[in-house]
Scaffold this active site. Sequence first.
Site, mmCIF file in Angstrom:
data_model
loop_
_atom_site.group_PDB
_atom_site.id
_atom_site.type_symbol
_atom_site.label_atom_id
_atom_site.label_comp_id
_atom_site.label_asym_id
_atom_site.label_seq_id
_atom_site.Cartn_x
_atom_site.Cartn_y
_atom_site.Cartn_z
ATOM 1 N N GLY A 1 -1.766 0.374 -5.207
ATOM 2 C CA GLY A 1 -2.267 0.129 -3.860
ATOM 3 C C GLY A 1 -2.516 1.418 -3.104
ATOM 4 O O GLY A 1 -3.557 1.587 -2.457
ATOM 5 N N GLY B 1 2.097 3.504 -5.761
ATOM 6 C CA GLY B 1 1.480 2.937 -6.949
ATOM 7 C C GLY B 1 -0.015 2.723 -6.825
ATOM 8 O O GLY B 1 -0.749 3.521 -6.236
ATOM 9 N N ALA C 1 0.795 -1.234 0.000
ATOM 10 C CA ALA C 1 0.000 0.000 0.000
ATOM 11 C C ALA C 1 0.824 1.278 0.000
ATOM 12 O O ALA C 1 0.259 2.364 0.023
ATOM 13 C CB ALA C 1 -0.914 0.011 1.225
ATOM 14 N N ASP D 1 6.238 -8.351 6.053
ATOM 15 C CA ASP D 1 6.598 -9.023 4.802
ATOM 16 C C ASP D 1 5.477 -9.989 4.438
ATOM 17 O O ASP D 1 5.136 -10.880 5.231
ATOM 18 C CB ASP D 1 7.926 -9.763 4.994
ATOM 19 N N TYR E 1 7.130 -15.165 -14.288
ATOM 20 C CA TYR E 1 6.240 -14.079 -13.879
ATOM 21 C C TYR E 1 4.788 -14.422 -14.199
ATOM 22 O O TYR E 1 3.893 -14.204 -13.367
ATOM 23 C CB TYR E 1 6.642 -12.786 -14.572
#
Length: 276
Positions: free
Chosen positions: A19, A17, A14, A70, A164
């Site tokens: 978030g 960007g 958060a 994390d 990815y």
Amino acid sequence: MSTLNGKTLFITGASRGIGKAIGLRAARDGANIVLFSKTAEPHPKLPGTLYTAAEEMQEAGGKTLVCVGDIRHEEDVADAVQQAEETFGGLDILINNASAISLTSTESTSMKSYDLMHQVNARGTFLASRLCLPLLRQAENPHILMLSPPLNLNPAWFGRHLAYTMAKYGMSMCVLGLADEYRNRVGVNALWPRTAINTSAVRNLLGGEQSVQASRQPSIMADAAHAILIQPANQCSGNFFIDDEVLAAEGVDLDRYKVDPSLSDDQLLPDFFLDS
């Protein structure tokens, strides 16, 4: 319902960007925002921290709780969820936004990079969802929103950056599974941008300033997320939404989101996983 006033959102990743943009949009409604990320200290190349993002959300009208942790560590997420319950009395919405990216070929992808993407993207999404669900099930209109793409099985998307793609599709598979498992109890959806979004990832990974100019602002994702999250959860679930489709259905002028308003729509940089 047309507002998130009084709702409590738990947002992973958060600090900046998309978030952060989603948090700011909810804050303008008067929502409570739980900000979860590792970004407690300023990064030499990336703007903002959890604390600066929280300050902006408070100035926008929201209440905030900063939880440094994390997403790969279960105890960190569990502690943040407990703090959210103690501070705000529960949870209404989970935004699974945290993501790691490495656009590398198979032979150039280290296993450290592979593990990071899968631990943050797929495992982190599953973990946050699992730990938030007991509180979400008690909410009046609970939603989980993944920032992940439609499950497009065009081989090109796998051949370009297999590790990815697998990690992001792991997030999207959580949408399919949770939407079915919690049908009529929790709304579970995905949201993905049509074009590149003006974030640090685009600037650093996709061509710098030229790519930024061909992007849309993060506010398009924030406004689209808001439009989804105010829907009745028992009627809005299992969808893979695209940002501009959501807002076009609301009659929103999409030109307002362009970084460079002089560019036409076909000059914008397409995002991954969406075929032309």
